[in-house]
Every structure is written in structure tokens, then in C-alpha cells.
Scaffold this motif. Structure first.
Motif, PDB file in Angstrom:
ATOM      1  N   LEU A  30      71.398  44.105  37.981  1.00 52.42           N
ATOM      2  CA  LEU A  30      71.381  45.562  37.889  1.00 52.42           C
ATOM      3  C   LEU A  30      72.128  46.532  36.581  1.00 52.42           C
ATOM      4  O   LEU A  30      71.803  47.536  36.882  1.00 52.42           O
ATOM      5  CB  LEU A  30      71.561  46.001  39.608  1.00 52.42           C
ATOM      6  CG  LEU A  30      70.666  45.680  39.790  1.00 52.42           C
ATOM      7  CD1 LEU A  30      70.666  45.938  41.512  1.00 52.42           C
ATOM      8  CD2 LEU A  30      69.200  45.678  40.088  1.00 52.42           C
ATOM      9  N   ARG A  40      70.558  46.385  24.514  1.00 52.03           N
ATOM     10  CA  ARG A  40      69.643  47.193  24.583  1.00 52.03           C
ATOM     11  C   ARG A  40      71.421  48.721  25.000  1.00 52.03           C
ATOM     12  O   ARG A  40      71.316  49.682  24.634  1.00 52.03           O
ATOM     13  CB  ARG A  40      69.513  47.120  26.131  1.00 52.03           C
ATOM     14  CG  ARG A  40      68.528  48.165  26.690  1.00 52.03           C
ATOM     15  CD  ARG A  40      67.475  47.609  27.195  1.00 52.03           C
ATOM     16  NE  ARG A  40      67.058  47.990  28.313  1.00 52.03           N
ATOM     17  CZ  ARG A  40      66.878  48.523  29.689  1.00 52.03           C
ATOM     18  NH1 ARG A  40      67.967  47.104  30.286  1.00 52.03           N
ATOM     19  NH2 ARG A  40      66.223  49.061  30.506  1.00 52.03           N
ATOM     20  N   GLY A  87      70.312  41.949  26.963  1.00 55.89           N
ATOM     21  CA  GLY A  87      70.842  43.249  27.752  1.00 55.89           C
ATOM     22  C   GLY A  87      71.988  44.489  26.945  1.00 55.89           C
ATOM     23  O   GLY A  87      72.094  45.636  26.696  1.00 55.89           O
ATOM     24  N   ASP A 127      70.071  47.732  33.388  1.00 53.07           N
ATOM     25  CA  ASP A 127      69.174  48.533  33.648  1.00 53.07           C
ATOM     26  C   ASP A 127      69.865  50.279  34.732  1.00 53.07           C
ATOM     27  O   ASP A 127      69.125  51.585  33.602  1.00 53.07           O
ATOM     28  CB  ASP A 127      68.128  47.897  34.727  1.00 53.07           C
ATOM     29  CG  ASP A 127      66.876  47.277  33.835  1.00 53.07           C
ATOM     30  OD1 ASP A 127      67.174  47.055  32.905  1.00 53.07           O
ATOM     31  OD2 ASP A 127      66.671  46.516  34.754  1.00 53.07           O
ATOM     32  N   GLU A 129      69.437  53.686  32.215  1.00 51.33           N
ATOM     33  CA  GLU A 129      68.749  54.782  33.342  1.00 51.33           C
ATOM     34  C   GLU A 129      69.884  56.261  33.202  1.00 51.33           C
ATOM     35  O   GLU A 129      69.053  57.251  33.040  1.00 51.33           O
ATOM     36  CB  GLU A 129      68.327  54.348  34.562  1.00 51.33           C
ATOM     37  CG  GLU A 129      67.125  53.957  35.412  1.00 51.33           C
ATOM     38  CD  GLU A 129      65.698  54.333  34.680  1.00 51.33           C
ATOM     39  OE1 GLU A 129      65.750  55.984  34.919  1.00 51.33           O
ATOM     40  OE2 GLU A 129      64.874  53.799  35.118  1.00 51.33           O
TER      41      GLU A 129
END
Length: 342
Positions: A75, A105, A102, A78, A82
């Protein structure tokens, strides 16, 4: 400074402790979130703040200055993105990501955000590590020639049964490499101060073959861009837990960090170069005792608008490497880092 926290499991106790100790820096815990409602309610009552059961709802309603993310590995990216997209500062438990995509990102999200990100490689703040880093960088014992690190810990069925996500490739995204030994991997590379060229490694599951999917043991061989090399062994299949060892081989002496002590080995003689009694542990001894130091420094970085020691780019270096170990073990090939992360 309005602070929120998501993930009220085991490691969160280090973060709650740090936040409460840093009230003098303006830290005010206003909300916690967890999908397990009982956990969220208990921590909210304990800390006199609001409980949420949905992370995004908490961010939207609370609009915190800082959010601490203490959730399972899968998790992390993400949830951090956010927050960063809302220009919220993030304190993120390790690992900062679980895939090459990931990690990229996350790095881009921090670069585009007004918020800063701190990854909890808190052992960089241990007094022994700070001393060793200064000593190595002083060149008192010459240039770094090579390095090695050893982790021998124990994790049994009770550890993996404590949370359903543990021991799975889908949610823990690995075993000893990405969870327990990642701190020692980071310390070896941090103290060594070199750029990794290639990685070759092997993972195994010796101890809990029928109980977990992921590795309990790994051996790794690194080469650096300047031609020097390092080796690294990690297991959580040992009979007991012992202090990890990081040794940096310099031209005139070997510097070893072991727990709270720094040793010097020169001319066949081993001496304690520095010994500290930090030992203000919250939670497991293996987590180290420096969460509060790291978080305090991060809060200062926010207030002073300066760069933090372990941001997304810095923390990703070691995660890229351990992902390369998984790929090397699977393929049987040596992984060239610049090709792996391009």
C-alpha cells in the motif's frame, strides 16, 4: 503542524511515541485511520483524536500538514502518492515501494509536490552509525576498498500468523530482503558511499517452506562503479536474533558497526572505537531506537524548507537493488543496475 497517521499496527507505536515527544515542535495528532475499526478506535481514544476507517476520507477532511504511513508494504506507494498530490508531507515506513514502476512513480510524485517525503531508514540516525559515517568520510583510514554485511534473525510461525499480509508475495512483496534486512542493506551502502554497478543474488526458503511464500534467506554479491565490491548475507531462519554487522574495509583499518558499538580492526588488533548506550527502544529492539530522531529531523526539514537525508530518491536506491536480487535469483543472471531501472 497538523499530523495524521494511517495503519495502527505494530510499528505505529514508534510513530505515536515520536509524535507525542515532538509536541514541542508543534506536532499535533488530530486523526488516525485503519480499516480495522477496533484498531483505529483504540488509537484515537488513546491519543485523544479522531478515528477514520478510510485513508482518503481522512486526508480530504483533515487536510493534515504531515501524514505517517505505517501500512503493509503493498500500500505504500499508492498512499504516499495520494498525500503528495495534495502537497502533504509524508513519513513513510520502509520499503518505500515494491516494484521498479512504483518507485519511479513515487520519485516523480515527490518531485512534483510541494510536500516532502521521509522514508524510515531510522538506523542511519543511530549514534554508532553517525560516528562511523563521519569516521569513514574523514578518510582517516584511507579509501573504502570493500564491504560486507550480515543479518541473522529469527522469525517463526507466530510472527507470520500475526498479520495475514506477512509471508506473501502479493502483499509483503518479499521476505527477509524487503522486510527485516533492508535496514542493514541500507547501512552498508550508506556507509560505503559508492554507486552500485551490478547485483547478483540468490534467495531461499529453508525454515518455513510450507508456511510462507517468500524467502527467509538471501546472499548477494555487489560490484561498484569504481571496481570495488561487497557481499551481504541475511536470514530470518536463525535460532535467535543478534545484532546485524556491517564492516567497511578501508586501506588502513576495518570499521565495524555492531549494534550500538563501532569497532576498529587494524594490524590484527580489534578495539572498541565508540560505544553508545542509546537503547530507548519502543517496540522491537531490532527496529533500532532512532525513529524519533529521524522524525524530528524531518519536521525540522519541513519547518526550515531543507532537503531531508532519506527522501524517495535516496531510499529507492536500496529497494531497486533488492528487487534486482529477486530478478537475479529468478533468472540466474547478473543484473546491471542502470539497465534494470532505466
Amino acid at each position: 503542524m497538523k499530523v495524521n497517521l494511517v495503519g495502527c499496527g505494530g510499528v505505529s507505536k514508534c510513530h505515536f511515541n515520536a509524535i507525542n515527544m515532538l509536541k514541542n515542535k508543534g506536532a499535533e495528532l488530530t486523526a488516525v485511520a485503519d480499516i480495522v475499526t477496533d484498531k483505529a478506535d483504540a488509537k484515537a481514544q488513546e491519543n485523544s483524536c479522531k478515528a477514520y476507517y478510510d485513508y482518503v476520507t481522512m486526508l480530504n477532511e483533515e487536510k493534515p500538514d504531515v501524514v505517517h504511513i505505517c501500512t503493509p508494504h503493498y500500500l505504500h506507494v499508492d498512499m504516499a502518492v495520494e498525500a503528495l498530490e495534495r502537497d502533504i508531507n509524508v513519513v513513510l515506513e520502509k520499503p518505500c515501494g515494491t516494484s521498479v514502476e512504483g518507485l519511479k512513480r513515487l520519485i516523480e510524485a515527490e518531485k512534483a509536490s510541494k510536500g516532502k517525503l521521509a522514508v524510515c531508514f531510522q538506523n542511519r540516525y543511530n549514534s554508532s552509525v553517525v560516528f562511523a559515517k563521519e569516521l569513514i568520510e574523514s578518510k582517516k583510514f584511507g579509501e573504502v576498498k570493500s564491504a560486507r554485511a550480515i543479518v541473522t534473525w529469527r522469525r517463526d510461525e507466530d510472527y507470520y500468523s500475526s498479520d495475514a499480509w506477512r509471508g506473501t508475495w502479493e502483499q509483503e512483496c518479499g521476505g527477509v530482503l524487503i522486510n527485516q534486512a533492508i535496514h542493514t542493506h541500507d547501512l552498508m551502502q550508506y556507509l560505503c558511499g559508492k554507486t552500485t554497478k551490478t547485483v547478483e543474488g540468490h534467495i531461499s526458503n529453508y525454515h518455513l517452506k510450507d508456511y510462507i511464500e517468500v524467502e527467509d534467506t538471501a546472499s548477494v554479491y555487489f560490484t561498484y562503479e569504481d571496481g570495488t565490491r561487497a557481499v551481504y548475507f541475511a536470514t530470518n531462519a536463525s535460532g535467535d536474533n543478534s545484532d546485524p554487522i556491517v564492516e567497511i574495509f578501508c586501506e588502513k583499518a576495518v570499521i565495524r558497526v555492531e549494534g550500538s558499538s563501532v569497532f576498529k580492526i587494524a594490524d590484527g588488533v580489534e578495539t572498541i572505537f565508540s560505544q553508545n548506550e542509546d537503547n530507548d527502544f519502543v517496540g522491537k529492539k531490532e527496529w533500532g531506537d532512532s525513529h524519533t530522531r529521524l522524525i524530528s529531523d524531518f519536521y525540522d526539514c519541513i519547518n526550515e524548507d531543507r532537503v531531508f537525508l532519506v527522501d524517495s530518491k535516496e531510499a529507492s536506491r536500496v529497494v531497486f537493488e533488492l528487487l534486482a536480487v529477486y530478478e537475479s535469483s529468478k533468472s540466474g543472471k547478473t543484473i546491471v543496475m542502470k539497465d534494470f531501472i532505466k
